[in-house]
Design a protein around this motif. Structure first.
Motif, PDB file in Angstrom:
ATOM      1  N   GLU A  45      23.199  28.851  15.785  1.00  0.00           N
ATOM      2  CA  GLU A  45      22.574  27.752  15.572  1.00  0.00           C
ATOM      3  C   GLU A  45      23.513  26.799  14.760  1.00  0.00           C
ATOM      4  OE1 GLU A  45      18.668  27.167  14.557  1.00  0.00           O
ATOM      5  OE2 GLU A  45      18.774  26.415  12.703  1.00  0.00           O
ATOM      6  N   LEU A  46      23.972  25.605  16.038  1.00  0.00           N
ATOM      7  CA  LEU A  46      24.595  25.187  15.871  1.00  0.00           C
ATOM      8  C   LEU A  46      24.481  23.272  15.060  1.00  0.00           C
ATOM      9  CD1 LEU A  46      27.167  25.960  18.790  1.00  0.00           C
ATOM     10  CD2 LEU A  46      27.602  26.266  17.067  1.00  0.00           C
ATOM     11  N   SER A  47      25.949  22.638  14.507  1.00  0.00           N
ATOM     12  CA  SER A  47      25.161  21.322  13.596  1.00  0.00           C
ATOM     13  C   SER A  47      26.042  20.493  14.166  1.00  0.00           C
ATOM     14  CB  SER A  47      24.843  21.713  12.273  1.00  0.00           C
ATOM     15  OG  SER A  47      24.374  20.398  11.887  1.00  0.00           O
ATOM     16  N   GLY A  48      25.667  19.292  14.223  1.00  0.00           N
ATOM     17  CA  GLY A  48      27.071  18.309  14.400  1.00  0.00           C
ATOM     18  C   GLY A  48      26.544  17.608  15.392  1.00  0.00           C
ATOM     19  N   PRO A  49      26.796  16.334  15.658  1.00  0.00           N
ATOM     20  CA  PRO A  49      26.877  14.712  16.150  1.00  0.00           C
ATOM     21  C   PRO A  49      27.328  15.426  17.636  1.00  0.00           C
ATOM     22  CG  PRO A  49      29.438  14.364  15.249  1.00  0.00           C
ATOM     23  CD  PRO A  49      28.301  15.485  14.286  1.00  0.00           C
ATOM     24  N   TRP A  50      26.341  14.978  18.613  1.00  0.00           N
ATOM     25  CA  TRP A  50      26.339  14.739  19.788  1.00  0.00           C
ATOM     26  C   TRP A  50      27.479  14.502  20.574  1.00  0.00           C
ATOM     27  CZ3 TRP A  50      27.606  12.891  25.032  1.00  0.00           C
ATOM     28  CH2 TRP A  50      26.943  12.733  25.655  1.00  0.00           C
ATOM     29  N   GLY A  51      28.257  12.772  19.265  1.00  0.00           N
ATOM     30  CA  GLY A  51      29.550  12.800  20.498  1.00  0.00           C
ATOM     31  C   GLY A  51      29.120  11.376  20.207  1.00  0.00           C
ATOM     32  N   GLU A  52      30.438  10.211  20.132  1.00  0.00           N
ATOM     33  CA  GLU A  52      30.335   9.162  19.546  1.00  0.00           C
ATOM     34  C   GLU A  52      29.401   8.157  20.397  1.00  0.00           C
ATOM     35  OE1 GLU A  52      34.660   5.647  18.974  1.00  0.00           O
ATOM     36  OE2 GLU A  52      34.733   8.017  19.922  1.00  0.00           O
ATOM     37  N   TYR A  53      29.125   6.793  19.092  1.00  0.00           N
ATOM     38  CA  TYR A  53      27.834   6.471  19.476  1.00  0.00           C
ATOM     39  C   TYR A  53      28.758   5.290  20.649  1.00  0.00           C
ATOM     40  CZ  TYR A  53      24.027   2.862  19.247  1.00  0.00           C
ATOM     41  OH  TYR A  53      23.644   1.504  19.644  1.00  0.00           O
ATOM     42  N   GLY A  54      28.256   4.428  21.477  1.00  0.00           N
ATOM     43  CA  GLY A  54      28.808   4.101  22.405  1.00  0.00           C
ATOM     44  C   GLY A  54      29.659   3.960  23.772  1.00  0.00           C
ATOM     45  N   VAL A  55      29.783   5.527  23.914  1.00  0.00           N
ATOM     46  CA  VAL A  55      30.965   6.079  24.681  1.00  0.00           C
ATOM     47  C   VAL A  55      29.960   6.418  25.746  1.00  0.00           C
ATOM     48  CG1 VAL A  55      33.262   7.102  25.116  1.00  0.00           C
ATOM     49  CG2 VAL A  55      32.694   6.051  22.993  1.00  0.00           C
ATOM     50  N   LYS A  56      30.245   6.025  26.965  1.00  0.00           N
ATOM     51  CA  LYS A  56      29.689   6.912  28.137  1.00  0.00           C
ATOM     52  C   LYS A  56      30.476   8.349  28.469  1.00  0.00           C
ATOM     53  CE  LYS A  56      27.192   6.698  32.383  1.00  0.00           C
ATOM     54  NZ  LYS A  56      26.497   7.932  32.403  1.00  0.00           N
ATOM     55  N   ILE A  57      30.296   9.059  28.109  1.00  0.00           N
ATOM     56  CA  ILE A  57      31.249  10.746  29.476  1.00  0.00           C
ATOM     57  C   ILE A  57      30.662  10.809  30.562  1.00  0.00           C
ATOM     58  CG2 ILE A  57      31.751  13.044  29.029  1.00  0.00           C
ATOM     59  CD1 ILE A  57      30.955  12.178  25.618  1.00  0.00           C
ATOM     60  N   GLU A  58      31.125  10.656  31.568  1.00  0.00           N
ATOM     61  CA  GLU A  58      30.975  11.183  32.822  1.00  0.00           C
ATOM     62  C   GLU A  58      30.699  12.882  33.071  1.00  0.00           C
ATOM     63  OE1 GLU A  58      30.466   8.334  35.053  1.00  0.00           O
ATOM     64  OE2 GLU A  58      31.115   7.475  33.589  1.00  0.00           O
ATOM     65  N   GLY A  59      29.808  12.559  33.597  1.00  0.00           N
ATOM     66  CA  GLY A  59      29.767  13.875  34.055  1.00  0.00           C
ATOM     67  C   GLY A  59      28.562  14.761  32.795  1.00  0.00           C
ATOM     68  N   SER A 124      22.852   7.709  27.825  1.00  0.00           N
ATOM     69  CA  SER A 124      23.556   6.460  28.207  1.00  0.00           C
ATOM     70  C   SER A 124      24.227   6.124  26.676  1.00  0.00           C
ATOM     71  CB  SER A 124      22.110   5.420  27.404  1.00  0.00           C
ATOM     72  OG  SER A 124      21.852   5.042  25.667  1.00  0.00           O
ATOM     73  N   ALA A 125      25.539   5.468  26.865  1.00  0.00           N
ATOM     74  CA  ALA A 125      26.966   5.618  26.313  1.00  0.00           C
ATOM     75  C   ALA A 125      26.534   5.443  24.721  1.00  0.00           C
ATOM     76  CB  ALA A 125      27.296   4.109  26.603  1.00  0.00           C
ATOM     77  N   TYR A 126      24.772   4.959  24.464  1.00  0.00           N
ATOM     78  CA  TYR A 126      24.567   5.059  23.003  1.00  0.00           C
ATOM     79  C   TYR A 126      23.423   6.509  22.779  1.00  0.00           C
ATOM     80  CZ  TYR A 126      26.055   0.323  24.554  1.00  0.00           C
ATOM     81  OH  TYR A 126      27.176  -0.761  24.307  1.00  0.00           O
ATOM     82  N   SER A 127      23.221   7.094  23.834  1.00  0.00           N
ATOM     83  CA  SER A 127      22.290   8.060  23.367  1.00  0.00           C
ATOM     84  C   SER A 127      21.941   8.741  24.236  1.00  0.00           C
ATOM     85  CB  SER A 127      21.071   7.682  23.691  1.00  0.00           C
ATOM     86  OG  SER A 127      19.836   6.759  24.692  1.00  0.00           O
ATOM     87  N   LYS A 143      24.105   8.923  19.946  1.00  0.00           N
ATOM     88  CA  LYS A 143      24.305   9.821  19.721  1.00  0.00           C
ATOM     89  C   LYS A 143      25.099  10.843  18.348  1.00  0.00           C
ATOM     90  CE  LYS A 143      25.889   9.771  24.296  1.00  0.00           C
ATOM     91  NZ  LYS A 143      27.854   9.132  25.582  1.00  0.00           N
ATOM     92  N   SER A 144      25.240   9.921  17.684  1.00  0.00           N
ATOM     93  CA  SER A 144      26.101   9.952  16.674  1.00  0.00           C
ATOM     94  C   SER A 144      25.756  10.819  15.380  1.00  0.00           C
ATOM     95  CB  SER A 144      26.401   8.957  15.858  1.00  0.00           C
ATOM     96  OG  SER A 144      25.627   7.537  15.554  1.00  0.00           O
ATOM     97  N   TYR A 145      23.858  11.077  15.323  1.00  0.00           N
ATOM     98  CA  TYR A 145      23.130  11.873  14.608  1.00  0.00           C
ATOM     99  C   TYR A 145      23.202  13.113  14.833  1.00  0.00           C
ATOM    100  CZ  TYR A 145      19.523   7.603  14.160  1.00  0.00           C
ATOM    101  OH  TYR A 145      19.585   7.072  14.542  1.00  0.00           O
ATOM    102  N   GLU A 146      23.885  13.725  13.624  1.00  0.00           N
ATOM    103  CA  GLU A 146      23.130  15.202  13.184  1.00  0.00           C
ATOM    104  C   GLU A 146      22.430  15.686  13.353  1.00  0.00           C
ATOM    105  OE1 GLU A 146      26.028  17.776  10.658  1.00  0.00           O
ATOM    106  OE2 GLU A 146      26.890  16.202  11.150  1.00  0.00           O
ATOM    107  N   ARG A 147      22.371  16.533  14.302  1.00  0.00           N
ATOM    108  CA  ARG A 147      21.544  17.670  15.009  1.00  0.00           C
ATOM    109  C   ARG A 147      21.650  19.132  14.917  1.00  0.00           C
ATOM    110  NH1 ARG A 147      17.586  14.054  13.858  1.00  0.00           N
ATOM    111  NH2 ARG A 147      17.546  12.460  15.799  1.00  0.00           N
ATOM    112  N   LEU A 148      20.782  19.582  15.064  1.00  0.00           N
ATOM    113  CA  LEU A 148      20.952  21.109  15.422  1.00  0.00           C
ATOM    114  C   LEU A 148      21.159  21.655  16.655  1.00  0.00           C
ATOM    115  CD1 LEU A 148      18.427  23.097  13.363  1.00  0.00           C
ATOM    116  CD2 LEU A 148      20.795  22.529  13.108  1.00  0.00           C
ATOM    117  N   ALA A 149      22.046  22.314  17.432  1.00  0.00           N
ATOM    118  CA  ALA A 149      21.933  23.048  18.832  1.00  0.00           C
ATOM    119  C   ALA A 149      21.915  24.954  19.188  1.00  0.00           C
ATOM    120  CB  ALA A 149      23.130  22.309  19.476  1.00  0.00           C
TER     121      ALA A 149
END
Length: 158
Positions: A45-59, A124-127, A143-149
């Protein structure tokens, strides 16, 4: 010497759903990109943000291919995606997350019900999507929320 992870599974050697397979628990058979696959829930079980808010990741916007999404996330610098790939796994897509929820509802796997879990599908770039494994809610979150994975592995069935 590094242990090589299992790359495929023979249909005749598939265990019952909910039984051990390739370092995790066999969840179900499913089709992805024209190939029948075995979905395996890993114990980590991992924990952390998905990525950076406002940045769309292609693919990283596939509803079904979590591995492709996770690789795109990792290339863009997502720490949680890198951790999942280091486990020879990936963050589930929306489809793969729903397959996990179905296995949980059938009593085949245990999933943490206390917090939302990241899914690898970007909205989206935000979620990006997340899932509440307590009741099966599919949401989109900042995307910046700390969640489990909860990483999974997917093997082609031969």
């Amino acid at each position: 010497m590094t242990k090589q992870a299992q790359q495929t599974v023979l249909a005749a050697e598939l265990p019952e759903r909910g039984q051990p397979l390739a370092g995790g628990v066999f969840v179900t058979r499913y089709w992805l990109n024209g190939t029948e696959r075995a979905l395996i829930l890993l114990p980590d079980e991992l924990s952390g943000p998905w990525g950076e808010y406002g940045v769309k990741i292609e693919g990283a916007d596939s509803y079904s291919d979590g591995e492709a999404n996770t690789r795109a996330m990792a290339e863009a610098g997502s720490v949680i995606a890198v951790k999942a790939l280091e486990l020879d796994g990936f963050i589930p897509s929306c489809l793969e997350g729903q397959l996990l929820m179905a296995a949980k509802a059938d009593g085949l796997v245990e999933l943490n019900e206390e917090r939302y879990h990241h899914l690898s599908t970007q909205r989206s770039a935000y979620s990006a999507y997340s899932m509440d494994f307590g009741v099966g809610w599919l949401n989109d979150d900042d995307k910046s929320y700390e969640r489990l994975a909860r990483p999974v592995r997917s093997l082609p069935i031969q």
